[in-house]
Enzyme design. Sequence first.
Site, PDB file in Angstrom:
ATOM      1  N   HIS A  64     -11.270  70.161   9.008  1.00 24.13           N
ATOM      2  CA  HIS A  64     -12.713  70.234   8.725  1.00 24.13           C
ATOM      3  C   HIS A  64     -13.283  68.845   8.446  1.00 24.13           C
ATOM      4  CE1 HIS A  64     -11.792  74.443   8.298  1.00 24.13           C
ATOM      5  NE2 HIS A  64     -11.055  74.235   7.232  1.00 24.13           N
ATOM      6  N   GLU A 106     -25.319  66.320   4.508  1.00 22.94           N
ATOM      7  CA  GLU A 106     -25.516  67.725   4.133  1.00 22.94           C
ATOM      8  C   GLU A 106     -26.814  67.864   3.346  1.00 22.94           C
ATOM      9  OE1 GLU A 106     -21.516  69.132   2.562  1.00 22.94           O
ATOM     10  OE2 GLU A 106     -21.696  69.993   4.573  1.00 22.94           O
ATOM     11  N   HIS A 119     -18.338  62.711  -0.222  1.00 19.51           N
ATOM     12  CA  HIS A 119     -18.203  63.564  -1.408  1.00 19.51           C
ATOM     13  C   HIS A 119     -16.952  63.211  -2.188  1.00 19.51           C
ATOM     14  CE1 HIS A 119     -20.796  66.904   0.613  1.00 19.51           C
ATOM     15  NE2 HIS A 119     -21.538  65.965   0.035  1.00 19.51           N
ATOM     16  N   THR A 199     -19.863  73.186  -0.314  1.00 21.29           N
ATOM     17  CA  THR A 199     -20.634  73.325   0.928  1.00 21.29           C
ATOM     18  C   THR A 199     -19.740  73.808   2.072  1.00 21.29           C
ATOM     19  OG1 THR A 199     -20.198  71.079   1.722  1.00 21.29           O
ATOM     20  CG2 THR A 199     -22.113  71.394   0.263  1.00 21.29           C
ATOM     21  N   THR A 200     -18.469  74.101   1.732  1.00 21.74           N
ATOM     22  CA  THR A 200     -17.586  74.707   2.732  1.00 21.74           C
ATOM     23  C   THR A 200     -16.993  75.961   2.108  1.00 21.74           C
ATOM     24  OG1 THR A 200     -15.544  73.656   1.957  1.00 21.74           O
ATOM     25  CG2 THR A 200     -16.873  72.405   3.539  1.00 21.74           C
TER      26      THR A 200
HETATM   27  N1  0VW Z   1     -18.086  69.693   0.714  1.00 19.72           N
HETATM   28  S1  0VW Z   1     -17.606  70.175  -0.727  1.00 19.72           S
HETATM   29  O1  0VW Z   1     -18.720  70.813  -1.407  1.00 19.72           O
HETATM   30  O2  0VW Z   1     -17.018  69.090  -1.467  1.00 19.72           O
HETATM   31  N2  0VW Z   1     -16.521  71.335  -0.473  1.00 19.72           N
HETATM   32  C1  0VW Z   1     -15.250  71.375  -0.837  1.00 19.72           C
HETATM   33  N3  0VW Z   1     -14.481  72.430  -0.484  1.00 19.72           N
HETATM   34  C2  0VW Z   1     -13.094  72.487  -0.753  1.00 19.72           C
HETATM   35  C3  0VW Z   1     -12.636  71.641  -1.863  1.00 19.72           C
HETATM   36  C4  0VW Z   1     -13.325  70.336  -1.899  1.00 19.72           C
HETATM   37  N4  0VW Z   1     -14.733  70.375  -1.570  1.00 19.72           N
HETATM   38 ZN    ZN Z   2     -18.091  67.834   1.184  1.00 18.89          ZN
END
Ligand code: 0VW
Ligand code: ZN
Length: 261
Positions: A64, A106, A119, A199-200
Amino acid sequence: TGHHWGYGKEDGPSAWHKNYPVAQGNRQSPIDIIPEEATRDRDLGPIFLDYDRCTSINIANNGHSVVVEFVDSDDRSVIRGGPLDNPYRLKQFHFHWGGKGHDGSEHTVGGIGYASELHLVHWNAVKYRSFGDAAEAPDGLAVLGIFLETGDDHRWLHMITDALFMVKYKGSDTDFKGFNPKCLLPSSLHYWTYLGSLTTPPLHESVTWILLKEPIIVSDKQLGMFRMLLFNGEDEDERKRMENNFRPPQPLKGREVRSSN
Ligand SMILES: NS(=O)(=O)N=C1NCCCN1
Ligand SMILES: [Zn+2]
């Protein structure tokens, strides 16, 4: 097995709610930040990034994004202050980016996107005994977001882009020791903050977002190196260039965005 998700037409952000219903929740991320609507909060102090004793471990392609992981078994590298009631331990950082000539951040600011977004993911080890537990708690995570804008070469980003050829395929990783993400910070730590989510998938609503107002500058060439990464594994027939790995802004649902002073 498990829920496969991605950024394509069939498995992308508009389909995530099918396996992750919280995708339609009340504190989803990212959002569009409207600066003039943010509340200047006098109680909101500065953030502190104590990264000087951080220990990076490896750099990996998880299918990803490209992720740099850190030792998080003690408080050697933490973010504290600002909206946070405890220090939060640095666990990893990763990026989101667009296709050639297209934005890939994002969060957006006044409806405008940036080329990319970094991030730095931290977890509350004072209140929770593991990252996994923290990731499911409303005050479990703190993610520091830094916008990337194209311009001149970034003098330290090459340390990351030089390693990308080693992690071209999903599931690959390589040693990446001695990297301190302090070198990726802009000069100002002024920020916006709000309560949101990963966000994932699994999109847990456990993130206190801290977004730096000042972007860092990287070159088109450096950003182009990220696009040589692939979403797919070495064993798969179809080669899918890793790009546009961002979720678009989600409804604010009445949340307040605060601004540091
Ligand atoms: N893009 S994000 O919000 O940081 N999403 C994440 N998902 C899995 C663990 C780390 N971060
Ligand atoms: Zn992220």
